[in-house]
Write a protein that holds these residues in place. Sequence first.
Motif, mmCIF file in Angstrom:
data_model
loop_
_atom_site.group_PDB
_atom_site.id
_atom_site.type_symbol
_atom_site.label_atom_id
_atom_site.label_comp_id
_atom_site.label_asym_id
_atom_site.label_seq_id
_atom_site.Cartn_x
_atom_site.Cartn_y
_atom_site.Cartn_z
ATOM 1 N N LYS A 269 -1.611 -4.920 0.391
ATOM 2 C CA LYS A 269 -1.226 -4.000 -0.682
ATOM 3 C C LYS A 269 -0.760 -4.789 -1.899
ATOM 4 N N LYS A 270 -1.077 -4.297 -3.059
ATOM 5 C CA LYS A 270 -0.717 -5.007 -4.289
ATOM 6 C C LYS A 270 0.790 -5.122 -4.452
ATOM 7 N N HIS B 233 8.218 -4.532 12.134
ATOM 8 C CA HIS B 233 8.116 -3.112 11.773
ATOM 9 C C HIS B 233 8.269 -2.896 10.274
ATOM 10 N N GLN B 234 9.012 -3.782 9.593
ATOM 11 C CA GLN B 234 9.241 -3.634 8.157
ATOM 12 C C GLN B 234 8.204 -4.367 7.315
ATOM 13 N N ALA B 235 7.379 -5.187 7.941
ATOM 14 C CA ALA B 235 6.515 -6.113 7.201
ATOM 15 C C ALA B 235 5.326 -5.422 6.545
ATOM 16 N N ASP B 236 5.004 -5.895 5.350
ATOM 17 C CA ASP B 236 3.758 -5.519 4.673
ATOM 18 C C ASP B 236 2.657 -6.530 4.975
ATOM 19 N N THR C 119 -0.109 -2.295 6.658
ATOM 20 C CA THR C 119 0.191 -3.715 6.853
ATOM 21 C C THR C 119 -1.091 -4.539 6.900
ATOM 22 N N HIS C 120 -1.006 -5.743 6.355
ATOM 23 C CA HIS C 120 -2.102 -6.714 6.493
ATOM 24 C C HIS C 120 -1.683 -7.790 7.481
ATOM 25 N N GLN D 128 -2.554 2.988 3.164
ATOM 26 C CA GLN D 128 -2.280 3.335 4.569
ATOM 27 C C GLN D 128 -3.120 2.525 5.546
ATOM 28 N N GLN D 129 -4.114 1.835 5.057
ATOM 29 C CA GLN D 129 -5.004 1.096 5.942
ATOM 30 C C GLN D 129 -4.323 -0.153 6.513
ATOM 31 N N ILE D 130 -4.538 -0.377 7.805
ATOM 32 C CA ILE D 130 -4.165 -1.643 8.431
ATOM 33 C C ILE D 130 -5.365 -2.572 8.331
#
Length: 324
Positions: free
Chosen positions: A122-123, A192-195, A217-218, A290-292
């Motif tokens: 995510k940007k 759980h908090q990670a982007d 999340t990526h 929303q995409q993983i």
Amino acid sequence: MLILTAHDIQQFYTMQDAIAADKQALKIYTQGNSEVPLRINFDMQKGQCLFMPAHIKENDVVGLKIVSVFPDNPKLGKPSVPAQVFMIDPQTGEVCAILDGTFVTQLRTGAVQGAATDLLAKKDAKRAVLIGTGGQAAAQLEAMLTVRQLTDVAIYGLDASKGKAFVEEMKKRFAHFSANLYFSHNLDEDIHQADIITSVTTSKVVTFNGDLVKPGTHVNGVGAYTPEMHEIPSNIVENADIRVLDTKDGVFAEAGDIIDPINQQLVTQQDFYELGDLVSDPQKCRQNDQQITLFKTVGTAVLDVYVGYDIYQKAKQKGFGTNI
């Protein structure tokens, strides 16, 4: 012939340079404009030598990385995995440069994760997790910090004392990024908090709980490079909306955390892109928050050779290195 040490390269070649070079290298690979033979492995009495050649057809550049694994070397005060990258002059066929291959490997491996994170995360990603504090970890951290304005990075390793020392060193090295770097005492909460999650280990078991990964999340799998290694949870591979590899040939042959889900029929080989596909067609990148997304790399000599030649060209322009 130009000799380029790690110190030489660090003075003029940035992580951003390497990320751009890696993107171009994998685009060339995916388009079929390179030749990358299988690496040659020689087992020796005290270790192993690996020879990794590549030919970039686009600019007719040939190079070779020689990397050795000699576990007893530290007793001699030498690195256990020494490496060199040799570049060939496309006009004369002569060796025109020898680069510190250990540093080039760390740089291009960090950069390929940075390239994937740039294209897939995510940007507005703010929080990241780095799992692993070994020789590749610093470049992996730098790459994430380079492509996103992160506020917090949790760093985790099995050896807490080593991990905390690594964190303190990274705080000094990367103070200019202004991110809060800390050792993770609660990996589940940080996951759980990670982007962005980057795992760079040689673990034979998964390194985090895939059920805790939130939408958007990526995930990067960087360390595991044999069929026995498996750092990325299978449910992440199965449930990811976009799955990307550095090279299909390499990952399908070597990466246990991708091979196993395919063998279990959780996914098929057709469910994966190569990173070069995304460089050529941005429509294949993330389409919503929303995409993983998942990226897996095992490395390829096309990265060493393309980045090596880019370093060599810039070194000549800027007057770095030692001519012999």
